[in-house]
Design an enzyme around this catalytic site. Structure first.
Site, PDB file in Angstrom:
ATOM      1  CG  ASN A 132      50.211  24.461  22.471  1.00 49.03           C
ATOM      2  OD1 ASN A 132      50.680  23.151  22.509  1.00 49.03           O
ATOM      3  ND2 ASN A 132      50.213  24.117  21.236  1.00 49.03           N
ATOM      4  N   PRO A 133      53.792  23.622  24.250  1.00 50.16           N
ATOM      5  CG  PRO A 133      53.652  22.084  25.637  1.00 50.16           C
ATOM      6  CD  PRO A 133      52.740  23.644  25.704  1.00 50.16           C
ATOM      7  CG  ASN A 168      40.278  24.049  24.764  1.00 53.80           C
ATOM      8  OD1 ASN A 168      40.394  25.896  23.837  1.00 53.80           O
ATOM      9  ND2 ASN A 168      39.220  23.459  24.308  1.00 53.80           N
ATOM     10  CG  ASP A 192      47.467  30.529  12.904  1.00 53.67           C
ATOM     11  OD1 ASP A 192      47.608  31.496  12.928  1.00 53.67           O
ATOM     12  OD2 ASP A 192      46.402  29.973  11.721  1.00 53.67           O
ATOM     13  N   GLY A 234      53.844  27.780  15.143  1.00 57.36           N
ATOM     14  CA  GLY A 234      53.003  26.647  15.820  1.00 57.36           C
ATOM     15  C   GLY A 234      53.323  25.890  13.756  1.00 57.36           C
ATOM     16  CB  SER A 235      51.672  22.919  11.820  1.00 50.18           C
ATOM     17  OG  SER A 235      50.432  22.999  12.482  1.00 50.18           O
ATOM     18  NE  ARG A 305      46.537  17.266  10.493  1.00 50.87           N
ATOM     19  CZ  ARG A 305      47.693  17.496  10.947  1.00 50.87           C
ATOM     20  NH1 ARG A 305      49.378  17.398  11.309  1.00 50.87           N
ATOM     21  NH2 ARG A 305      47.010  19.194  11.610  1.00 50.87           N
TER      22      ARG A 305
END
Length: 540
Positions: A132-133, A168, A192, A234-235, A305
């Protein structure tokens, strides 16, 4: 400790011009330094090293060993690459070069080590990798190319790499296009959300290939054969943190290379007879659902956020009325109030997994869920600040213990946590206990149940216009405006479900836990003592 009779090789070799006794057995590679003086030197580097054969990455024969003297005498050598443990559950790649007195002995050592590595059938040879870029800080591709791909290459693992182009993408490719028989596992590089894409595609494909309808809430799902690897980029990397103990991509890559296997439960979420999503970590209604819903409107703020939305929802202090029905987990080991966590080689997961597999074979679980016997199901009605279902501890760097510290990865249950309406100060006490050592369930307004299945029905059901509003984000009537702006005095009628970071389209849901439905390239969090080896320079 291996008996001498079980040794495959024993030689006197050199490491950095020092003599070592080196031995190889089926399970261990050891090298011990020969010392002429019996005097103990407390600051001398470790004289004894022991490496599991299962944690040797590869071995290579050096073309030309170090030179010695003016004559440049060539010395035959081979290098062993292996796993070295560091603090905080991190692994790194280490190597040691052994110099042999003759070429035949060197080749014999190399071939013997390779023979032992070839007997490890659990190691992957061909992997399907999704990157996932866009996730996290958009570093997924760089992390894979610079930190992970070189390790796979050294281990002799071939890969098919797909950089996802849209949301997706990985899920859709696994469902329809991927030739799964070619691969020994699937690896996702991201957070995740990327892992969720992979399991949704892989589980769905497995059920369709097995002739099982994924939409049926009473269906016993077929376990996936391919293991899944997670390279954190990821975050949020909750799943990786809970199964490995760290968010280090090198550590995760080494777990994949050595062929670790950690079974994991998956919960299927349905609305009536319609499948909604799979969940592996957290299902949250009320506080955590509101935080996610509000944070989606603030994506421009980045990871911060969640903090802003968390404070906002805490101050709003909303409660929701509904009914929770659950099927308690009976005859299983462990409770949500245990002080022990789910660690590598967890006996609770092994016992409960075997128990549930036997019950599944006899169809007892399916019969109980369909008959709806009053003696099995229990019902609770009330006003809740939060309704949470934790299938794992949900631990992360901000909350080292997680929402349910004693939840297990593969015991076929989920911990249902009900936080009833209380004062704002009391709710703050509950939230703060996620970051402390206090028992976060030891509060009068909090109750927790270990369950196999549960249903939730809000008092106010969603109408078609509510669902349309939720999907489009448009405020169409005065009542909807009141729900979005409770400052007018109108309390919102219902919350949203946070399913592993995604918002569900329905609030009335039916959740069932499927024991050990997937397997990860992981081994669970190892005991802390394993990582505190003071002879290891990495830990000093």
């Amino acid at each position: 400790m291996e008996w001498p009779g079980k040794l495959l090789l024993l030689s006197e070799l050199q490491v950095r011009n020092a003599a070592y006794d080196v031995s190889l057995s089926r399970f261990h590679l050891t090298w011990k330094r020969r010392i002429s003086s019996p005097v103990y030197h407390p600051f001398r580097p470790s004289l004894y090293h022991n490496v599991l054969v299962s944690e040797i990455i590869s071995v290579r024969e050096e073309e030309e060993g170090p030179s010695k003297g003016e004559g440049k005498v060539c010395r035959h050598a081979f290098t062993v690459l292996y796993v070295e443990r560091c603090r905080q559950h991190r692994w790194q790649l280490a190597e040691v070069t052994f110099m042999c007195p003759e070429g035949a002995l060197c080749q014999h050592w190399v071939s013997s080590i390779r023979e032992q590595l070839n007997t490890i059938t659990s190691r992957p040879k061909h992997l399907l990798v999704y990157i996932n870029p866009y996730g996290g800080k958009r570093q997924g591709k760089r992390i894979y190319e610079q930190k992970v791909a070189p390790l796979f290459d050294k281990a002799g693992i071939s890969t098919d790499v797909i950089v996802t182009q849209y949301a997706n993408h990985a899920r859709d490719h696994l469902r329809t296009e991927a030739e799964l028989r070619k691969f020994d596992g699937v690896v996702c590089v991201g957070g995740d959300g990327m892992f969720s894409e992979v399991i949704h595609g892989l589980i769905w494909r497995t059920q369709i290939d097995g002739g099982i309808d994924p939409n049926g809430p009473d269906q016993i799902l077929r376990p996936c054969l391919l293991r899944i690897g997670i390279i954190p980029a990821g975050s949020t990397d909750c799943v990786c943190f809970a199964t490995v103990g760290t968010k280090d991509p090198v550590t995760s890559a080494l777990h994949i290379i050595v062929g670790d296997s950690q079974p994991m439960d998956v919960s299927s979420v349905h609305h009536n007879d319609t499948f909604l999503r799979y969940s592996v970590s957290l299902l949250g209604y009320g506080f955590y659902g509101d935080v996610l819903t509000d944070s989606e409107r603030k994506r421009w703020m980045g990871p911060s956020r969640y903090d802003v939305s968390g404070v906002k929802m805490f101050l709003a202090h909303r409660s929701y009325e509904g009914t929770v029905s659950y099927l308690p987990a009976r005859d299983v080991k462990g409770t949500p109030r245990d002080v022990t966590r789910c660690l590598s080689g967890c006996v609770v997961c092994q016992y409960n997994g075997k128990l549930l597999s036997e019950q599944s074979a006899r169809c007892k679980m399916d019969e109980a869920s369909q008959s709806g016997v009053d003696g099995e199901w229990r019902t609770i009605h009330g006003k809740f600040l939060a309704v949470n279902a934790a299938s794992m501890s949900c631990a992360c760097p901000r909350s080292p213990k997680g929402l349910s510290p004693a939840a297990h990865l593969a015991d076929g249950t989920t911990d249902l946590i009900l936080v009833r309406k209380c004062s704002r100060f009391s709710f703050l006490r509950h939230l703060l206990r996620h970051t402390s050592k206090d028992d976060q369930f030891d509060l009068t307004f909090v109750e927790v149940h270990r369950v196999r299945r549960f249903r939730f029905m809000p008092r106010h059901r969603q109408s078609d216009s509510d669902l349309q509003l939720q999907e489009t984000g448009k405020r169409q009537t005065l009542s909807q405006i009141c729900r979005e702006a409770p400052a007018c005095g109108c309390a919102p009628a219902y919350s949203s479900w946070n399913c592993d970071g995604e918002i569900l389209s329905h609030t009335a849901i039916d959740v069932r836990v499927h024991c050990q439905l997937i397997k990860l390239f992981a081994r669970g969090i190892e005991e802390l003592a394993v990582f505190e080896d003071h002879n290891n320079p990495c830990t000093l």
